[in-house]
Motif scaffolding. Structure first.
Motif, PDB file in Angstrom:
ATOM      1  N   UNK A 168      -6.608  -7.907 -52.931  1.00 19.81           N
ATOM      2  CA  UNK A 168      -6.402  -7.995 -54.362  1.00 19.81           C
ATOM      3  C   UNK A 168      -5.089  -7.349 -54.748  1.00 19.81           C
ATOM      4  N   UNK A 169      -4.931  -7.152 -56.042  1.00 19.23           N
ATOM      5  CA  UNK A 169      -3.683  -6.559 -56.547  1.00 19.23           C
ATOM      6  C   UNK A 169      -3.896  -5.199 -57.191  1.00 19.23           C
ATOM      7  N   UNK A 170      -5.124  -4.823 -57.450  1.00 22.07           N
ATOM      8  CA  UNK A 170      -5.374  -3.543 -58.128  1.00 22.07           C
ATOM      9  C   UNK A 170      -6.181  -2.626 -57.221  1.00 22.07           C
ATOM     10  N   UNK A 171      -7.511  -2.688 -57.353  1.00 18.32           N
ATOM     11  CA  UNK A 171      -8.356  -1.767 -56.591  1.00 18.32           C
ATOM     12  C   UNK A 171      -8.401  -2.100 -55.102  1.00 18.32           C
ATOM     13  N   UNK A 172      -8.117  -3.338 -54.749  1.00 20.15           N
ATOM     14  CA  UNK A 172      -8.144  -3.751 -53.347  1.00 20.15           C
ATOM     15  C   UNK A 172      -6.745  -4.078 -52.835  1.00 20.15           C
ATOM     16  N   UNK A 173      -5.772  -3.358 -53.340  1.00 13.85           N
ATOM     17  CA  UNK A 173      -4.383  -3.634 -52.958  1.00 13.85           C
ATOM     18  C   UNK A 173      -4.050  -3.127 -51.565  1.00 13.85           C
ATOM     19  N   UNK A 174      -4.829  -2.201 -51.034  1.00 13.86           N
ATOM     20  CA  UNK A 174      -4.557  -1.693 -49.682  1.00 13.86           C
ATOM     21  C   UNK A 174      -5.882  -1.530 -48.958  1.00 13.86           C
ATOM     22  N   UNK A 175      -6.035  -2.280 -47.878  1.00 14.26           N
ATOM     23  CA  UNK A 175      -7.222  -2.192 -47.032  1.00 14.26           C
ATOM     24  C   UNK A 175      -6.759  -1.894 -45.614  1.00 14.26           C
TER      25      UNK A 175
END
Length: 460
Positions: free
Chosen positions: A359-366
């Motif tokens: 994603x671009x907000x809460x899931x921007x870095x996994x």
């Protein structure tokens, strides 16, 4: 002229054949998966999306992320990447390798990926330059895997190395490189074992997520197989988790051996296998000691075995080759330095490749923190290798010390036993002399008594 053209055409054949086989196989599976999902779940026919989705996945397997509506995906499926590189290498080996074929194949491969990028119906997150260098890197890697071991230039370089570089230096470098790659492979196998344990222990959670999503059996099977392409990524995250660093799913969840909590995670079945915290202290200690123990055992094996440096002490009556022993310790120290550096470099590269975004907000870095995870892998590895070196050094010094002390004791016992032997020799001789003198005196007395009796004189 025809000979030169043949080599140019071979490079084009490698690129075209590899892309056709890869894209067709991938497209057929995606079409089957979308067809089964459409039949079981109802709604619109999703098979029409198979071609643009195949193009997007082909680019994604080379590191080019895309965005489709609310979905942003930049996590590279490393299993597809490895398979694509292996496919290029196999066809390059089959058709033959040459610098002209390499140039033509690289250009054609990049052009095909640029064509996919222009025809894709999703929004790509990389510019044209990023697509060019990422796709070129994949082809160069696959072609190099096939070309380097077979090239004439490699043979010449190896010949010069054998001529101008001494055998101990060559052995140090080769064993160090093999040891570094071997340690990384063992760590990845440990990560695979951890992922399999997560899957077995969390299968009920995964089934609950499938039931909540309303997926039928066929859709579950095909989507599970599709998720396997990210198995190497999860293995690398598991390595970071095993060695004490952990990984994160954006800012919604963080997973380490001490904590495994998340909030508001998407209801994806793949997230059902994420681990819980390890509640048993000794289990955590054992897991944290894996890199140290593996590197310690590997270092001792390399220093002791004949295929390594054979740093051993013979029997006490055998002469010690001091030069060979010093060379073994020096070369093994160089080997451990090379292996430690290689583990740190490969570990940082793998950790960086495994990361991405959903994603671009809460899931921007996994994924993992590259620096922290590399430190958790590199430091215990270096500590274990040099601990094995110190153990061998202390052991050899102890053996030499014990033998020296035992030799001094034997010498002292030999010196103390010599006077006792001399005394025995001198005490035997006087007894013999005395017995001889006594015999003579007795003979003299007898003679005197005989003479006395003959003369008629009696002695009182």
């Amino acid at each position: 002229m025809m000979t030169h053209l043949k080599y140019w055409l071979k490079g084009l054949a490698v690129a075209a054949t590899s892309m056709i086989v890869y894209a067709v196989a991938l497209g057929c599976y995606i079409a089957l998966m979308l067809l089964v999902i459409s039949m079981e779940e109802g709604g619109d026919n999703l098979s029409a999306l198979s071609v643009p989705l195949t193009e997007a996945v082909v680019l994604l397997s080379q590191g080019v992320g895309f965005q489709a509506g609310a979905i942003t995906l930049t996590i590279t499926p490393l299993l597809l990447t490895v398979l694509l590189i292996a496919l290029i290498a196999s066809f390059a080996t089959r058709f033959g390798t040459d610098i002209r074929g390499f140039v033509s194949g690289s250009v054609f491969w990049v052009l095909m990926n640029v064509l996919f990028a222009h025809s894709a119906e999703v929004t790509l997150l990389d510019q044209l330059t990023g697509i060019i260098w990422k796709s070129a890197l994949v082809f160069v890697t696959g072609y190099a895997v096939a070309a380097i071991p077979r090239s004439e230039l490699t043979r010449r370089l190896l010949g010069k190395v054998q001529t101008h570089v001494s055998a101990p230096v060559r052995k140090t470098i080769s064993i160090g490189a093999i040891l570094g790659v071997l340690l990384i492979g063992i760590y990845l196998m440990a990560g695979l074992a951890a992922v399999l344990y997560w899957c077995l222990s969390s299968r009920s959670a995964v089934m609950n997520l499938y039931e909540l999503s309303g997926m039928q059996t066929g859709s579950r099977v095909l989507t599970t197989i599709a998720v396997i392409v990210w198995l190497p990524n999860v293995m690398i995250w598991a390595v970071s988790w095993l060695f004490g660093s952990g990984f994160a799913i954006g800012d919604l969840a963080s997973f380490t051996m001490w904590s495994g909590q998340g909030s508001a995670l998407p209801a994806l079945p793949a997230f059902g296998i994420l681990p819980q915290a390890v509640s048993i202290p000794w289990v955590r200690i054992v897991l944290l000691c894996i890199p140290f123990a593996v590197s310690l055992i590997s270092g001792l094996a390399i220093m002791l075995f004949n295929r390594g440096f054979a740093v051993r002490i013979g029997k006490p009556n055998q002469p010690v080759d001091v030069k060979r022993m010093i060379s073994g310790f020096a070369c093994s120290a160089g080997t451990f330095c090379i292996a430690s550096a290689l583990v740190a470099i490969l570990g940082s590269v793998l950790f960086a490749l495994s990361n991405g975004a959903l994603g671009t907000k809460h899931l921007a870095h996994i994924g993992v923190q590259v620096v922290a995870s590399t430190r958790k892998v590199g430091q215990p590895t270096a500590l274990g290798l040099f601990s094995s070196w110190l153990v061998m050094l202390v052991g050899v010094a102890a053996v030499f010390g014990i033998r020296c002390v035992m030799g001094r004791i034997r010498e002292a016992r030999g010196m103390s036993s010599e006077p006792t032997t001399v005394k025995r020799e001198f005490t035997v001789v006087p007894r013999t002399v005395n017995s001889t003198i006594n015999n003579k005196e007795e003979q003299g007395d007898n003679n005197e008594s005989t003479d006395t009796e003959g003369s008629g004189i009696r002695l009182p």
